[in-house]
Structure formats: structure tokens, C-alpha cells
Write a protein that holds these residues in place. Structure first.
Motif, short mmCIF file in Angstrom:
data_model
loop_
_atom_site.label_atom_id
_atom_site.label_comp_id
_atom_site.label_asym_id
_atom_site.label_seq_id
_atom_site.Cartn_x
_atom_site.Cartn_y
_atom_site.Cartn_z
N LEU A 1 11.58 1.71 6.98
CA LEU A 1 12.26 3.00 6.82
C LEU A 1 11.59 3.82 5.72
O LEU A 1 11.48 5.05 5.85
CB LEU A 1 13.74 2.78 6.49
CG LEU A 1 14.60 4.04 6.47
CD1 LEU A 1 14.68 4.66 7.86
CD2 LEU A 1 16.00 3.73 5.94
N LEU A 2 11.13 3.17 4.67
CA LEU A 2 10.40 3.88 3.62
C LEU A 2 9.14 4.52 4.18
O LEU A 2 8.83 5.68 3.89
CB LEU A 2 10.05 2.92 2.48
CG LEU A 2 9.26 3.51 1.32
CD1 LEU A 2 10.11 4.50 0.54
CD2 LEU A 2 8.74 2.40 0.40
N PHE A 3 8.40 3.76 4.97
CA PHE A 3 7.20 4.31 5.60
C PHE A 3 7.55 5.53 6.43
O PHE A 3 6.88 6.58 6.36
CB PHE A 3 6.55 3.23 6.47
CG PHE A 3 5.33 3.68 7.20
CD1 PHE A 3 4.08 3.61 6.61
CD2 PHE A 3 5.41 4.18 8.50
CE1 PHE A 3 2.94 4.03 7.29
CE2 PHE A 3 4.29 4.60 9.18
CZ PHE A 3 3.04 4.52 8.57
N SER A 4 8.61 5.44 7.23
CA SER A 4 9.01 6.54 8.10
C SER A 4 9.42 7.76 7.28
O SER A 4 9.05 8.90 7.61
CB SER A 4 10.16 6.11 9.00
OG SER A 4 10.57 7.16 9.86
N ALA A 5 10.18 7.56 6.21
CA ALA A 5 10.62 8.68 5.39
C ALA A 5 9.42 9.42 4.79
O ALA A 5 9.38 10.66 4.76
CB ALA A 5 11.55 8.18 4.29
N LYS A 6 8.43 8.67 4.32
CA LYS A 6 7.25 9.32 3.74
C LYS A 6 6.44 10.05 4.81
O LYS A 6 5.86 11.11 4.53
CB LYS A 6 6.39 8.28 3.00
CG LYS A 6 7.08 7.72 1.76
CD LYS A 6 6.16 6.90 0.88
CE LYS A 6 6.88 6.44 -0.37
NZ LYS A 6 5.99 5.84 -1.39
N GLU A 7 6.41 9.52 6.01
CA GLU A 7 5.74 10.23 7.09
C GLU A 7 6.43 11.56 7.40
O GLU A 7 5.78 12.58 7.63
CB GLU A 7 5.71 9.35 8.34
CG GLU A 7 4.71 8.22 8.29
CD GLU A 7 3.28 8.73 8.38
OE1 GLU A 7 2.92 9.35 9.39
OE2 GLU A 7 2.53 8.52 7.41
N SER A 8 7.77 11.57 7.40
CA SER A 8 8.50 12.81 7.66
C SER A 8 8.24 13.84 6.56
O SER A 8 8.07 15.03 6.84
CB SER A 8 10.01 12.53 7.77
OG SER A 8 10.32 11.95 9.02
N MET B 1 0.81 -1.21 0.00
CA MET B 1 0.00 0.00 0.00
C MET B 1 0.85 1.27 0.00
O MET B 1 0.47 2.28 -0.63
CB MET B 1 -0.93 0.01 1.23
CG MET B 1 -1.84 1.23 1.33
SD MET B 1 -2.85 1.20 2.82
CE MET B 1 -1.59 1.50 4.08
N ILE B 2 2.01 1.25 0.68
CA ILE B 2 2.77 2.49 0.87
C ILE B 2 3.91 2.65 -0.14
O ILE B 2 4.56 3.70 -0.17
CB ILE B 2 3.32 2.59 2.31
CG1 ILE B 2 4.34 1.49 2.60
CG2 ILE B 2 2.19 2.54 3.32
CD1 ILE B 2 5.78 1.94 2.58
N SER B 3 4.18 1.65 -0.96
CA SER B 3 5.34 1.70 -1.84
C SER B 3 4.94 1.75 -3.31
O SER B 3 3.90 1.25 -3.71
CB SER B 3 6.25 0.50 -1.59
OG SER B 3 5.57 -0.71 -1.89
N LEU B 4 5.81 2.35 -4.10
CA LEU B 4 5.67 2.38 -5.55
C LEU B 4 6.44 1.23 -6.18
O LEU B 4 7.41 0.73 -5.58
CB LEU B 4 6.21 3.70 -6.09
CG LEU B 4 5.45 4.98 -5.73
CD1 LEU B 4 6.29 6.20 -6.07
CD2 LEU B 4 4.12 5.01 -6.46
N PRO B 5 6.08 0.80 -7.39
CA PRO B 5 6.87 -0.24 -8.06
C PRO B 5 8.35 0.13 -8.18
O PRO B 5 9.22 -0.73 -8.03
CB PRO B 5 6.20 -0.34 -9.44
CG PRO B 5 4.79 0.08 -9.20
CD PRO B 5 4.86 1.16 -8.15
N SER B 6 8.64 1.41 -8.44
CA SER B 6 10.04 1.84 -8.55
C SER B 6 10.78 1.65 -7.24
O SER B 6 11.96 1.26 -7.22
CB SER B 6 10.10 3.31 -8.99
OG SER B 6 9.36 4.13 -8.10
N GLU B 7 10.12 1.93 -6.13
CA GLU B 7 10.75 1.75 -4.81
C GLU B 7 10.96 0.28 -4.50
O GLU B 7 12.02 -0.12 -4.00
CB GLU B 7 9.89 2.41 -3.74
CG GLU B 7 9.81 3.93 -3.89
CD GLU B 7 8.71 4.56 -3.06
OE1 GLU B 7 8.88 5.71 -2.64
OE2 GLU B 7 7.66 3.90 -2.83
#
Length: 223
Positions: A144-151, A120-126
């Protein structure tokens, strides 16, 4: 811990304590969580105790931190800030708006996300970048990806009042040379807003079992 990711002109405070000091909430704050479960009240109070420590570091008197739309913290006039809390960690960051345009911080346990959340939180590129094996195993990159997007969201939303969905930020991570547990990240946004950048630089750290991220936008300077 959070201070390792922030410039010197951002005051910050954090704690691993579960409970806040007795009587740490102002009455108007206490009313916001009067019907919440104990866990929610404790984390709400503890992170506001951190916020008031940060206020003191800026030379400000302690003040209540109420909530705006989507839970956005309402900071003292002339300041910008951000707060985060998860099991075992709470932190707050605060700066003068004349120096910092926006700040976003987030902390998460350094543990895998549930598979349905990851999709749900990631793109295919990521997902493609993070599946190459080029990233170290000490970091749960999905979390960490989830956290970065929250920031990024916490820095973006107070300035735009516009929702930013997970699929509207494409994040790339970069480890600090010689380290597998800290570095920088870049978030490229597909959403635009007047006067706002579409590229954001942030920092990340893995420490004490947590993934911590931060984004800071310096204030615009007159030409």
C-alpha cells in the motif's frame, strides 16, 4: 472500485477483464506497443478502453491516449487524468482541468513486496510506523505504501516534469474509523517545486484482493 476514492467531478472507469474489446486501439496507439509482448499490449489496450469510457462520462468524444516523457498519458486538451493497471485490474480517471488540477491513481495486488523492494521504496520513519503493530493484518502495508507513492508521483509529475524519488515522500496512513480496509493517507514531500504543495492528502482502499490509492488536487480558484 476506483470510484470509491474519487470525488464526483472525476469521471472514472475500471475493469477486471484481461483483454480489451477487439479493435479498441487507435493506430497511433497500436504503434506504441507494436513490439511489446502480448501481456503488455493487452493491458495497454484495456486501460485505454477504460480511459475512453471516462471520456464519454465527461461528454467527450473518444480519442487516443498517447504517451509523453516517462510514459505520462497525454490527455485531451482541457482535461487531466491518470491510469493504472496490474494483473487483474485496470482503471482510468479523468476530469476537467478547470475543476481538478491533478489526479493520480494506482492499483496493486494486496500482496507483500519483495524484501529488497521494500527497503528501496520506504523511509526509516515509514518502516518504524508500520512495524508498531498498530496497523491491521488485512492490509499488506508495504504494498500500500508503494501504491500511495505512485499515486502522489502521478499527480506531481505532469505539473512539474520533475522526478520524485521514493525517499522524497514520507507517507502516513490513517484507517477510517470502524474499518481496517480503507482510509486516508498523508504524504509529506521533501522536494519542492514552484506553486506546488509539499503535503498531499490521498485515499486508500483494499478490495477484491487489490490495494488501490488516489490523490486529487483541486484546481486553484481565483481570489
Amino acid at each position: 472500485m476506483i470510484e470509491r476514492l474519487l470525488p464526483a467531478n472525476v469521471a472514472c472507469a475500471d475493469t477486471h477483464e484481461v483483454d480489451a474489446p477487439p479493435g479498441s486501439l487507435y493506430p497511433e496507439e497500436a504503434r506504441l506497443v507494436a513490439t511489446s509482448v502480448d501481456k503488455r499490449r493487452h493491458e495497454f489496450a484495456a486501460v485505454r478502453a477504460c480511459a475512453r469510457r471516462a471520456m464519454g462520462d465527461l461528454g467527450l468524444p473518444p480519442a487516443p491516449v498517447l504517451r509523453g516523457h516517462r510514459g505520462m498519458p497525454l490527455w485531451p486538451e482541457g482535461t487531466v487524468g491518470s491510469m493504472t493497471h496490474c494483473d487483474g485490474y485496470r482503471a482510468a480517471a479523468l476530469a476537467w482541468s478547470s475543476e481538478i488540477r491533478a489526479v493520480g491513481i494506482d492499483a496493486e495486488p494486496n500482496e507483500p513486496l519483495p524484501p529488497d523492494v521494500w527497503e528501496m521504496i520506504s523511509l526509516p520513519s515509514e518502516r518504524a510506523r508500520l512495524s508498531t503493530g498498530a496497523y491491521g493484518r488485512a492490509v499488506h502495508w508495504d504494498r500500500l505504501l508503494f501504491s500511495a507513492k505512485e499515486s502522489v508521483f502521478k499527480a506531481w509529475y505532469p505539473l512539474t516534469r520533475t522526478e520524485l524519488d521514493f525517499d522524497e515522500a514520507d507517507v502516513s496512513f490513517h484507517a477510517r474509523p470502524g474499518s481496517a480496509i480503507e482510509g486516508t493517507f498523508t504524504a509529506e514531500l521533501s522536494l519542492t517545486a514552484p506553486g506546488m504543495p509539499t503535503s498531499y492528502e490521498g485515499r486508500w482502499l483494499i478490495a477484491d484482493g487489490f490495494a488501490v490509492t488516489a490523490v486529487v488536487l483541486p484546481a486553484k480558484r481565483a481570489a
